[in-house]
Design a protein around this motif. Structure first.
Motif, PDB file in Angstrom:
ATOM      1  N   HIS A 124       0.957  -1.112   0.127  1.00  0.00           N
ATOM      2  CA  HIS A 124       0.166  -0.187   0.071  1.00  0.00           C
ATOM      3  C   HIS A 124       0.822   1.291   0.323  1.00  0.00           C
ATOM      4  CE1 HIS A 124      -3.564   2.387   0.750  1.00  0.00           C
ATOM      5  NE2 HIS A 124      -2.951   2.899   1.697  1.00  0.00           N
ATOM      6  N   MET A 125       1.718   1.196   0.961  1.00  0.00           N
ATOM      7  CA  MET A 125       2.887   2.417   0.958  1.00  0.00           C
ATOM      8  C   MET A 125       3.647   2.638  -0.105  1.00  0.00           C
ATOM      9  SD  MET A 125       2.405   4.531   3.602  1.00  0.00           S
ATOM     10  CE  MET A 125       3.886   5.230   3.815  1.00  0.00           C
ATOM     11  N   ARG A 126       3.966   1.362  -1.159  1.00  0.00           N
ATOM     12  CA  ARG A 126       4.713   1.590  -1.918  1.00  0.00           C
ATOM     13  C   ARG A 126       3.879   2.574  -3.193  1.00  0.00           C
ATOM     14  NH1 ARG A 126       6.222  -4.375  -3.802  1.00  0.00           N
ATOM     15  NH2 ARG A 126       4.825  -3.764  -5.651  1.00  0.00           N
ATOM     16  N   ALA A 127       2.626   2.132  -3.381  1.00  0.00           N
ATOM     17  CA  ALA A 127       1.750   2.893  -4.158  1.00  0.00           C
ATOM     18  C   ALA A 127       1.550   4.241  -3.802  1.00  0.00           C
ATOM     19  CB  ALA A 127       0.375   2.172  -4.344  1.00  0.00           C
ATOM     20  N   GLU A 128       1.622   4.636  -2.665  1.00  0.00           N
ATOM     21  CA  GLU A 128       1.412   6.016  -2.082  1.00  0.00           C
ATOM     22  C   GLU A 128       2.780   6.767  -2.406  1.00  0.00           C
ATOM     23  OE1 GLU A 128      -1.335   7.497   0.394  1.00  0.00           O
ATOM     24  OE2 GLU A 128      -2.118   6.048  -1.110  1.00  0.00           O
ATOM     25  N   LEU A 129       4.012   6.189  -1.947  1.00  0.00           N
ATOM     26  CA  LEU A 129       4.915   6.900  -2.196  1.00  0.00           C
ATOM     27  C   LEU A 129       5.192   7.300  -3.790  1.00  0.00           C
ATOM     28  CD1 LEU A 129       7.722   5.073  -0.172  1.00  0.00           C
ATOM     29  CD2 LEU A 129       6.539   7.397   0.336  1.00  0.00           C
ATOM     30  N   LYS A 130       4.719   6.381  -4.690  1.00  0.00           N
ATOM     31  CA  LYS A 130       4.801   6.519  -6.189  1.00  0.00           C
ATOM     32  C   LYS A 130       3.841   7.700  -6.540  1.00  0.00           C
ATOM     33  CE  LYS A 130       4.965   3.811  -9.895  1.00  0.00           C
ATOM     34  NZ  LYS A 130       6.059   2.920 -10.699  1.00  0.00           N
ATOM     35  N   ARG A 131       2.656   7.745  -5.848  1.00  0.00           N
ATOM     36  CA  ARG A 131       1.646   8.761  -6.120  1.00  0.00           C
ATOM     37  C   ARG A 131       2.242  10.102  -5.397  1.00  0.00           C
ATOM     38  NH1 ARG A 131      -2.022  11.299  -2.828  1.00  0.00           N
ATOM     39  NH2 ARG A 131      -1.632  10.118  -1.164  1.00  0.00           N
ATOM     40  N   LEU A 132       2.815   9.971  -4.406  1.00  0.00           N
ATOM     41  CA  LEU A 132       3.418  11.530  -3.688  1.00  0.00           C
ATOM     42  C   LEU A 132       4.521  12.027  -4.718  1.00  0.00           C
ATOM     43  CD1 LEU A 132       3.070  12.641  -0.956  1.00  0.00           C
ATOM     44  CD2 LEU A 132       5.088  11.490  -0.277  1.00  0.00           C
ATOM     45  N   HIS A 133       5.370  11.033  -5.336  1.00  0.00           N
ATOM     46  CA  HIS A 133       6.506  11.412  -6.059  1.00  0.00           C
ATOM     47  C   HIS A 133       5.875  12.088  -7.305  1.00  0.00           C
ATOM     48  CE1 HIS A 133       9.573  10.969  -9.234  1.00  0.00           C
ATOM     49  NE2 HIS A 133      10.162  11.771  -8.046  1.00  0.00           N
ATOM     50  N   ARG A 134       4.784  11.617  -7.817  1.00  0.00           N
ATOM     51  CA  ARG A 134       4.178  12.084  -9.197  1.00  0.00           C
ATOM     52  C   ARG A 134       3.799  13.540  -8.795  1.00  0.00           C
ATOM     53  NH1 ARG A 134       0.527   8.184 -10.466  1.00  0.00           N
ATOM     54  NH2 ARG A 134      -0.903   9.469  -9.481  1.00  0.00           N
ATOM     55  N   GLU A 135       3.229  13.823  -7.691  1.00  0.00           N
ATOM     56  CA  GLU A 135       2.478  15.046  -7.216  1.00  0.00           C
ATOM     57  C   GLU A 135       3.709  15.845  -6.868  1.00  0.00           C
ATOM     58  OE1 GLU A 135      -0.693  14.815  -4.734  1.00  0.00           O
ATOM     59  OE2 GLU A 135      -1.602  13.085  -5.683  1.00  0.00           O
ATOM     60  N   LEU A 136       4.594  15.608  -6.126  1.00  0.00           N
ATOM     61  CA  LEU A 136       5.545  16.688  -5.637  1.00  0.00           C
ATOM     62  C   LEU A 136       6.817  16.761  -6.624  1.00  0.00           C
ATOM     63  CD1 LEU A 136       6.329  15.373  -2.009  1.00  0.00           C
ATOM     64  CD2 LEU A 136       4.911  17.172  -2.570  1.00  0.00           C
TER      65      LEU A 136
END
Ligand code: ATP
Length: 360
Positions: free
Chosen positions: A171-183
């Motif tokens: 779950h967190m892996r996908a979250e980190l990926k999303r976060l990186h896409r935004e930041l």
């Protein structure tokens, strides 16, 4: 712009060289994963970038600025560690704004930024809680929030998911990926988990004994490993290796192994007749009930169901191979089969150096 340049970095601890002449350029906004077995120098490289480790030689540039002798606080970076390192006596909100307070950022600005990152990490309802009242995954999000609230040019993460259980990691892996896409902040992420590396990295730098042995996109690393080491480190199960001798006759090329000849689609200029290692991934071997030209006789030793696929352990001559086949393929341990290695997917390696031979 936060491009990172490592220029000929050396770091020794006594006689052990933790990093050896390491050179790498990380692009602005890139997610770069440092991957390798325990003790290969990943953490030392990350700590050197953070300014927590003094180098023996070499230079580090961030956004074109030489930061080699700057203290950590002046490098424009934030770091998230394996241990979440959140302050247990502070509420989530105070944990998040701690760094901003140290920098004397005004109260209203602190609140605005804390609320924004809390929203991004979906922890807004938790701002009033203490760390002890959070799950491991929530605590790790607080640690990430505390790093990104500083709006760093560069975000460093050292095995940030390794304390979480398997589901939460996913779950967190996908979250980190999303976060990186935004930041889009330049991110350097250390892990020894190749699945995590393949999933997260724009590029993966594979390290061994203090050196980068290959740096490329996840697809390139998986499909075209630069060496036997990389092919054997990446993939679950890893690449298979068969020993053989390369021979050309009448315009066709094959590798003769003790189990039979494996036809090749062609060979690059670097591959000369003689001993070679054939590298092939488990999913690029087909299991046949009848022999075909160029197939190798083998015996099924073990069949392990793995949901949509099954993993076979097969013996071809003296060599043991792993093969991934569809779950509905009828197979029996002890039965005779034939293996067809997809010629387009074979990667030849030099048996003495382990290096991949050109064009394959
Ligand atoms: P792991 O995945 O186990 O954390 P790593 O790839 O991050 O490993 P490093 O921690 O960078 O590896 O260590 C690289 C080498 O340097 C290892 O041989 C290690 O024993 C050595 N080393 C690291 N830190 C120190 C230290 N403070 N003193 C002495 N040797 C050290």
């Amino acid at each position: 712009m936060a491009e990172i340049q490592f220029q000929n970095l050396w770091k020794k601890y006594g006689k052990v060289a933790a990093i050896k002449d390491l050179t790498l350029n990380i692009r602005d906004g890139e997610f770069l994963v440092l991957l390798g077995p325990s003790g290969c120098g990943k953490t030392t490289t990350l700590r050197a970038l953070a300014g927590l480790e003094t180098l023996d030689r070499g230079r580090i540039l961030i956004g074109g600025r030489d930061v080699t002798s700057l203290p950590p606080g002046r490098r424009g970076i934030a770091m998230v560690f394996q241990s979440y390192a959140v302050f247990p006596h502070m509420r989530v909100y105070d944990n998040i704004v701690f760094g901003l307070r140290m920098r004397h950022v005004g109260d209203a600005e602190q609140r605005r930024r804390a609320e924004e990152v809390a929203e991004l990490l979906q922890i807004s309802p938790l701002l009033g809680r203490y760390p002890a009242q959070l799950s491991g995954g929530q605590r790790q999000r607080v640690a990430v929030a505390r790093a990104i609230v500083m709006e760093p040019d560069v975000l460093l993460m050292d095995e940030p998911l390794s304390n979480l259980d398997a589901l939460l990691r996913l779950h967190m892996r996908a979250e980190l990926k999303r976060l990186h896409r935004e930041l889009r902040s330049t991110t350097v992420y250390v892990t020894h988990d190749q699945t995590e590396a393949l999933s997260l990295g724009d590029r993966i730098a594979v390290m061994k004994d203090g050196e980068i042995v290959q740096c490329a996109s996840p697809t390139e690393i998986y499909d075209r490993p630069a060496s036997r080491f990389v092919g054997g480190f990446i993939g679950t199960p890893p690449m298979n290796f068969l020993e053989g001798v390369l021979r050309r006759s009448n315009g066709s090329v094959a590798v003769e192994t003790s189990g039979g000849a494996i036809p090749l689609a062609g060979v690059g200029g670097a591959a000369v007749d003689g001993s070679v290692i054939v590298g092939i991934r488990p999913e690029h071997i087909e299991v046949l009930a009848q022999p075909q030209t160029g197939s190798l006789p083998a015996e099924i030793v073990v069949a392990e169901p793995a949901g949509p696929t099954q993993l076979l352990t097969v013996q071809a001559g003296p060599q043991i191979l792993k093969v991934t086949v569809p779950s509905d393929l009828p197979v029996q341990p002890g039965s005779q089969v034939w293996l067809r290695l997809n010629p387009a997917r074979i990667r030849l390696m030099d048996p003495s150096t382990g290096a991949a031979l050109a064009a394959r």
